[in-house]
Design a protein around this motif. Structure first.
Motif, PDB file in Angstrom:
ATOM      1  N   GLU A 420       0.801  -1.236   0.000  1.00 39.54           N
ATOM      2  CA  GLU A 420       0.000   0.000   0.000  1.00 39.54           C
ATOM      3  C   GLU A 420       0.823   1.270   0.000  1.00 39.54           C
ATOM      4  OE1 GLU A 420      -3.318  -0.199  -0.370  1.00 39.54           O
ATOM      5  OE2 GLU A 420      -2.986  -2.333  -0.464  1.00 39.54           O
ATOM      6  N   VAL A 421       2.111   1.172  -0.178  1.00 32.57           N
ATOM      7  CA  VAL A 421       2.985   2.349  -0.239  1.00 32.57           C
ATOM      8  C   VAL A 421       3.459   2.534  -1.674  1.00 32.57           C
ATOM      9  CG1 VAL A 421       5.115   3.424   0.600  1.00 32.57           C
ATOM     10  CG2 VAL A 421       3.724   2.008   2.150  1.00 32.57           C
ATOM     11  N   MET A 422       3.376   3.777  -2.168  1.00 29.27           N
ATOM     12  CA  MET A 422       3.771   4.066  -3.541  1.00 29.27           C
ATOM     13  C   MET A 422       5.242   4.494  -3.605  1.00 29.27           C
ATOM     14  SD  MET A 422       1.137   3.475  -5.419  1.00 29.27           S
ATOM     15  CE  MET A 422       1.698   4.214  -6.937  1.00 29.27           C
ATOM     16  N   PHE A 423       5.928   3.991  -4.622  1.00 25.16           N
ATOM     17  CA  PHE A 423       7.320   4.367  -4.869  1.00 25.16           C
ATOM     18  C   PHE A 423       7.417   4.902  -6.298  1.00 25.16           C
ATOM     19  CE2 PHE A 423       7.436   1.316  -1.486  1.00 25.16           C
ATOM     20  CZ  PHE A 423       8.475   1.726  -0.657  1.00 25.16           C
ATOM     21  N   GLU A 424       8.260   5.926  -6.474  1.00 27.91           N
ATOM     22  CA  GLU A 424       8.422   6.528  -7.791  1.00 27.91           C
ATOM     23  C   GLU A 424       9.889   6.486  -8.218  1.00 27.91           C
ATOM     24  OE1 GLU A 424       7.770  10.708  -8.130  1.00 27.91           O
ATOM     25  OE2 GLU A 424       8.380  11.101  -6.064  1.00 27.91           O
ATOM     26  N   PRO A 425      10.137   6.456  -9.554  1.00 30.10           N
ATOM     27  CA  PRO A 425      11.520   6.409 -10.040  1.00 30.10           C
ATOM     28  C   PRO A 425      12.222   7.754  -9.871  1.00 30.10           C
ATOM     29  CG  PRO A 425       9.989   6.540 -11.878  1.00 30.10           C
ATOM     30  CD  PRO A 425       9.154   6.392 -10.648  1.00 30.10           C
ATOM     31  N   TYR A 426      13.492   7.690  -9.513  1.00 25.25           N
ATOM     32  CA  TYR A 426      14.332   8.877  -9.390  1.00 25.25           C
ATOM     33  C   TYR A 426      15.455   8.820 -10.420  1.00 25.25           C
ATOM     34  CZ  TYR A 426      12.637  11.467  -5.339  1.00 25.25           C
ATOM     35  OH  TYR A 426      11.895  12.273  -4.506  1.00 25.25           O
ATOM     36  N   MET A 427      16.002   9.988 -10.727  1.00 26.39           N
ATOM     37  CA  MET A 427      17.082  10.073 -11.708  1.00 26.39           C
ATOM     38  C   MET A 427      18.180  10.996 -11.205  1.00 26.39           C
ATOM     39  SD  MET A 427      15.332  12.592 -14.538  1.00 26.39           S
ATOM     40  CE  MET A 427      14.537  14.136 -14.046  1.00 26.39           C
ATOM     41  N   LEU A 428      19.379  10.762 -11.721  1.00 33.31           N
ATOM     42  CA  LEU A 428      20.476  11.702 -11.561  1.00 33.31           C
ATOM     43  C   LEU A 428      20.450  12.591 -12.785  1.00 33.31           C
ATOM     44  CD1 LEU A 428      23.078  12.773 -10.250  1.00 33.31           C
ATOM     45  CD2 LEU A 428      24.329  11.014 -11.505  1.00 33.31           C
ATOM     46  N   LEU A 429      20.116  13.856 -12.583  1.00 30.60           N
ATOM     47  CA  LEU A 429      19.963  14.809 -13.680  1.00 30.60           C
ATOM     48  C   LEU A 429      21.184  15.711 -13.754  1.00 30.60           C
ATOM     49  CD1 LEU A 429      17.958  16.214 -15.780  1.00 30.60           C
ATOM     50  CD2 LEU A 429      17.504  17.821 -13.926  1.00 30.60           C
ATOM     51  N   ASN A 430      21.785  15.807 -14.934  1.00 31.65           N
ATOM     52  CA  ASN A 430      22.886  16.740 -15.170  1.00 31.65           C
ATOM     53  C   ASN A 430      22.415  17.829 -16.122  1.00 31.65           C
ATOM     54  OD1 ASN A 430      24.927  15.361 -13.635  1.00 31.65           O
ATOM     55  ND2 ASN A 430      25.017  13.836 -15.271  1.00 31.65           N
ATOM     56  N   VAL A 431      22.609  19.078 -15.702  1.00 28.36           N
ATOM     57  CA  VAL A 431      22.229  20.220 -16.525  1.00 28.36           C
ATOM     58  C   VAL A 431      23.503  20.959 -16.934  1.00 28.36           C
ATOM     59  CG1 VAL A 431      20.819  22.292 -16.692  1.00 28.36           C
ATOM     60  CG2 VAL A 431      20.103  20.432 -15.183  1.00 28.36           C
TER      61      VAL A 431
END
Length: 619
Positions: A420-431
């Motif tokens: 019942e717990v939601m997990f979302e994808p994370y990213m390493l973002l380079n700008v």
């Protein structure tokens, strides 16, 4: 030809830095394609790729290059270096002659966009070197650096090249400083114009001189790396491979490591750049294999091909004679990260859409689709893509190649639910951005829930590294960064894993009818603001009807935002020139009841423009 007379390389470049143009010049100079048959972006046969000026599908080509005999000192240096690098390579290939100054150059033209980063990584794994191509007018940008880092991990030898030196706005000195910051010396850098061909011969000689020949054991059992695969209507699946060890020929029985599939080879060949059948492929060579496979998902990019005498045992390959070999490293299954509901505007186009998706999936293992039903739009599909560019390309192909007029619903990322717990994808973002715009970029990234990890200043630009939810891409991240940097900012990303997310379900109802295609998961602390914004945007987008339209936005089944669109009003008393009040009241009451019935039974015409108004312009 001796194995040490083979060079396998790729070209690393940001979008529009001249990679395809350079490929054209290499084909022309090596006489691989006749000049009268050579057209711009020759290796980019895809219509969309040509129009957009980007490479969206890799293309290998085998070129034969003779070092000019007039340059005897260069030729001597080549021969001496080859002897030093690998004096044990004595294998001969029956496919090409064995002139001492003749070299096989295998170029793999790779996609430049981050959506196809896994495909690029397997391409680079098939090479020993890469040309790092930088536009003299733009300098080092995002995808160049991203692929540079992958190439470094693969241990590739890199040749820095500055392109477009013929343009009046070229900033060659500035780009040289950037490359020096990356660890190159000034005398390593080659200055070319891919358009005019200036110094491209010098680059060809540097490829032979600097990039080492392929390593591998010619006497060992077959190990071949699949770096791409395509489906042919007549041949079946064609695997693009690099022979790491051993050799392979027509009639051999082979094994695919990941699924244990065995098949007999009916054709073996090389790319000229068109498919050309040969006697076989030796260690270090790049070519193709055809084994009568009909499902492209059985031929996975990154997989290892070996002899069918082996079987998979404890993650290794073992023969009946107890000969053990390791599968090639780096394999993973590319997962779709962005999902859209896809529906035909005309319901009778459903079967055509299903057939079209099936045909596209024959050549695209990363494209997934499953049946989906919407109470509002009817039958359609939930389609998964690698990213937003991948989705845009598929949508355009469906329209151009199959003539389909489609509705795409709200984009969603791949969430994971556990207990019942939601997990979302994370990213390493380079700008990557000029220093003048650093403050603007930091404001955008902070608003997008980014956590600053690092900031590095270079000669002409700054690299900001953030940890950020991947969902920010479908919420306009790329567009906002382009906007606040006047188009000079560029980005790349790498998925890092999943984190717990405090999400709630947002639903939209019009006249108490749920519009299921507009429901989505949003962050709890932003839910009320997003609800009000969507209600307002939907009110602006919907056309007025003969009945009143009440827009309600619900979060966890509670109404948090409401808007109303007034109906058209018809003057039912216009034709009455007289009469008593009772008659007028009856007509008005009848109109009121009619509008009430329409409110219940009337279906809201939700256009694609209305859907886009809620998605925004980030696609």
């Amino acid at each position: 030809m001796h194995q040490d007379q083979i060079r396998n390389f790729a070209i690393i470049a940001h979008v529009d830095h001249g990679k395809s143009t350079l490929s054209d010049r290499l084909l022309e100079i090596t006489h691989t394609v006749a000049k009268d048959k050579l057209q711009e972006q020759f290796l980019d046969q895809n219509v969309i790729s040509r129009r957009r000026g980007i490479t969206i599908k890799l293309a290998p080509v085998r070129m034969l290059y003779k070092v000019p005999k007039t340059n005897s000192q260069v030729q001597t240096n080549f021969q001496n270096q080859n002897l030093i690098i690998n004096n044990n390579f004595t294998n001969m290939s029956s496919n090409i002659g064995n002139s001492a100054n003749e070299y096989i150059l295998n170029l793999i033209d790779t996609p430049g966009h981050v959506d196809f980063s896994y495909e690029v990584s397997r391409t680079l794994a098939a090479c020993e070197g890469a040309v790092l191509l930088v536009d003299a007018t733009q300098g080092i940008q995002a995808q160049t650096v991203a692929h540079y880092q992958v190439a470094k991990k693969e241990g590739l030898v890199m040749i820095p090249v500055i392109n477009k030196i013929d343009l009046p706005n070229a900033q060659t000195d500035s780009v040289v400083k950037e490359l020096i910051e990356f660890g190159f010396s000034k005398n390593e850098i080659i200055f070319i114009s891919a358009k005019t061909g200036e110094n491209v011969n010098q680059l060809l000689e540097a490829i032979i001189k600097r990039i080492p020949p392929p390593k591998g054991d010619t006497l060992a059992p077959l190990r071949a790396l699949i770096f791409d695969a395509v489906y042919d209507e007549y041949r079946g699946v064609i695997a693009y491979v690099r022979i790491v060890d051993g050799n392979v020929k027509k009639g051999d029985q082979i094994l695919f490591y990941q699924n244990g599939l065995k098949t007999n080879l009916v054709e073996v060949g090389v790319f000229t750049p068109f498919l050309k059948e040969t006697n076989g492929l030796e260690t270090g060579e790049i070519g193709y294999l055809v084994g009568g496979i009909k499902d492209i998902r059985q031929c996975r990019v990154g997989d290892t091909i070996t002899s069918a005498k082996f079987k998979v045992q404890n993650s290794k390959l073992v023969s009946d004679e107890n000969e053990v070999i390791e599968p090639l490293p780096g394999y993973k299954t590319p997962l779709p990260m962005v999902f859209f509901g896809m529906y035909p505007k005309a319901s009778n186009d459903y079967l055509e859409l299903k057939e079209a998706l099936g045909k596209l999936a024959l050549n695209d293992t990363s494209l997934t689709y499953t049946d989906e039903y919407s109470a509002y739009l009817g039958s359609g599909f939930r389609v998964g893509f690698l990213g937003l560019l991948h989705a845009d390309i598929i949508k355009e192909r469906l329209k151009q190649e199959f003539g389909l007029d489609l509705l795409l619903t709200m984009p969603q990322v791949l969430y994971d639910k556990k207990d019942e717990v939601m997990f979302e994808p994370y990213m390493l973002l380079n700008v990557y951005v000029p220093s003048d715009y650093v403050g603007n970029v930091m404001s955008v990234c902070q608003k997008k829930k980014g956590e600053l990890l690092d900031m590095q200043y270079h000669e002409a630009f700054v690299v900001l590294s953030y940890e950020m939810p991947y969902s920010m891409f479908i919420r306009g991240l790329a567009g906002e960064i382009k906007s606040v940097t006047s188009g000079y900012g560029s980005i790349d990303y790498e998925l890092t894993g999943y984190k717990e997310a405090d999400l709630v379900k947002l639903e939209i109802m019009i006249n108490n009818n749920p519009i299921d295609v507009l429901s989505e998961l949003v962050y709890k602390n932003e839910a009320n603001y997003i609800a009000r914004e969507k209600a307002e945007r939907l009110k602006e987008s919907l056309d007025r009807q003969q009945f009143r339209q009440i827009i309600q936005v619900l979060i966890n089944n509670q109404i948090v935002a409401r808007e109303e669109i007034s109906p058209f009003r018809k003057d039912v008393l216009a034709k009455m020139s007289g009469g008593d009040r009772t008659r007028k009241d009856k007509l008005l009451e009848a109109q009121k009841k009619g509008k009430k019935r329409m409110k219940v039974s009337g279906k809201v015409a939700l256009s694609q423009e209305a859907l886009f108004s809620l998605i925004g312009d980030d696609r």
